[in-house]
Design an enzyme around this catalytic site. Structure first.
Site, short mmCIF file in Angstrom:
data_model
loop_
_atom_site.label_atom_id
_atom_site.label_comp_id
_atom_site.label_asym_id
_atom_site.label_seq_id
_atom_site.Cartn_x
_atom_site.Cartn_y
_atom_site.Cartn_z
N HIS A 133 -36.63 6.90 -6.46
CA HIS A 133 -37.43 6.08 -5.54
C HIS A 133 -38.65 5.47 -6.22
CE1 HIS A 133 -35.36 6.79 -1.73
NE2 HIS A 133 -35.07 7.98 -2.23
N SER B 82 -37.85 11.98 -1.79
CA SER B 82 -37.07 10.99 -1.07
C SER B 82 -37.26 11.07 0.44
CB SER B 82 -35.59 11.12 -1.43
OG SER B 82 -35.15 12.45 -1.31
N LYS C 91 -31.30 1.76 -5.74
CA LYS C 91 -32.36 1.63 -4.73
C LYS C 91 -33.13 0.33 -4.95
CE LYS C 91 -31.98 6.20 -3.13
NZ LYS C 91 -31.79 7.52 -3.67
#
Ligand code: PLP
Length: 359
Positions: A226, A198, A257
């Protein structure tokens, strides 16, 4: 109304602690955006270009996603009203879990109110005292905390270094029945890693990690926070990118996300999910994921499946940003994802660059 200042004793250490953080340029203050995390956002009434959100595909304020959140609100209300094991489980949650399982090519999945909770709840459900976790030294804070909470021995291996992992596995492979108390079972062993890291945006060496896990009979848990929506031909994540689907038993990720909503998930075999639904404290002891977030995530998953051009555009923009920043003389870390690391130096220098970008 003014709040009373607490004059209580016991907090006397706090001013000094604050000063210490301030002195080291580590005291963080909040920036308030006036609106959705779109490419342009107002801060203090001034439009800013937003390059710091995780809203990688623009789904957080996509009309179809917002409409799906509205529809879920209308049908289910604002809050689920209870934890999942009581009356908080909605058919909407189940449909979302089936969609996630399908995306991840897993038998089953379960959703959590946040990805953070998924990690701090799931790791302690898998391992405990007497067990061993092998953890990449740059893993996300929620994985680190999950490891700590589990009570298992935590062996940190050098970042993204499969050789270091192998050495650690070999060093701990000598558990022998003959040395153990009668009736003891061998320790469970779990390898835990982000797939996309990340902070630096690089990828874990997943093919080597999976191979090591299979050879040593270890569990593997990956965090696709991610990677989901960003990597792989269908946006399923880094396991799909490497062709490793079906070979990692515990696949965690977030809806917060690229999917633009809120919430976390764990996908895996049916037995795993059946077990976690009873034993995962991040699932059991918390109110179920808010209906609007679940509805939004469903619509986002549709878009991830039906609009691969969004992913292509994201990767083109990443390449342009990386190339442009390098042309300007910045040190940009190589990236496989939508996380672009620009090395500045000390915290104070990074804060100064941040301030100048905002200005
Ligand atoms: C953001 C993040 C999480 C936490 O997910 P939330 O849904 O935001 O709580 C977990 N793991 C990694 C690697 C992350 O980047």
């Amino acid at each position: 109304m003014r709040c009373a200042r607490v004059s209580a004793t016991g907090l006397g250490w706090l001013p000094e602690a604050l000063d210490g953080l301030r002195d080291r340029d580590l005291l963080r203050v909040l920036t308030y955006c006036q609106g959705a995390p779109d490419p342009e956002v107002e801060i203090d009434g001034v439009p800013h270009l937003l390059l710091a959100s995780n809203n990688y595909l623009g789904l957080a304020n996509d009309p179809a996603v917002v409409a799906a959140a509205h529809a879920a609100l209308d049908a289910y209300g604002v809050g689920a009203g209870a934890s999942r094991l009581v009356t908080g489980s909605l058919d909407l949650h189940r449909r979302l879990e089936e969609r996630i399982a399908a995306l991840k090519h897993c038998e089953d999945a379960m959703v959590f109110p946040t990805g953070f909770q998924a990690n701090v709840g799931t790791i302690p459900a898998l391992v405990g005292r007497g067990d061993i976790v092998f953890s990449d030294e740059l893993n996300h804070a929620s994985l680190i905390d999950g490891c700590r909470l589990s009570g298992a021995e935590v062996v940190r291996y050098a970042h993204a270094d499969a050789d270091a992992l192998e050495a650690a596995l070999l060093e701990r492979a000598n558990w022998r029945m003959t040395d153990a108390p009668i009736g003891a079972s061998p320790p469970r062993r779990l390898i835990v890693t982000d797939t996309v890291f990340s902070m630096d945006g690089d990828l874990a060496p997943l093919p080597a990690i999976v191979e090591l896990a299979e050879r040593h009979g270890c569990m593997v848990m990956v965090d696709e926070a991610h990677a989901t929506g960003v990597l792989g031909p269908t946006g399923a994540g880094a396991l799909e990118h490497f062709g490793l689907e079906g070979r990692v038993p515990v696949v965690m990720g977030t809806l917060s996300k690229a999917l633009g909503a809120q919430g976390g998930y764990v996908a895996g075999d049916r037995d795993l999910c059946d077990y976690l639904r009873t034993r995962d404290r991040g699932f059991v002891f918390t109110t179920a994921l808010a209906p609007a977030a679940a509805g939004a995530a469903m619509a986002s998953l549709d878009i991830v499946r039906d609009q691969p051009e969004r992913r292509a555009r994201l990767h083109a923009l990443v390449a342009r940003l990386v190339g442009g920043a390098r042309d300007l003389g910045y040190t940009v870390l190589p990236t496989d994802s939508a996380v672009v690391g620009v090395l500045i130096g000390e915290a104070a220098d990074a804060l100064a660059v941040g301030a100048s970008l905002r200005a």
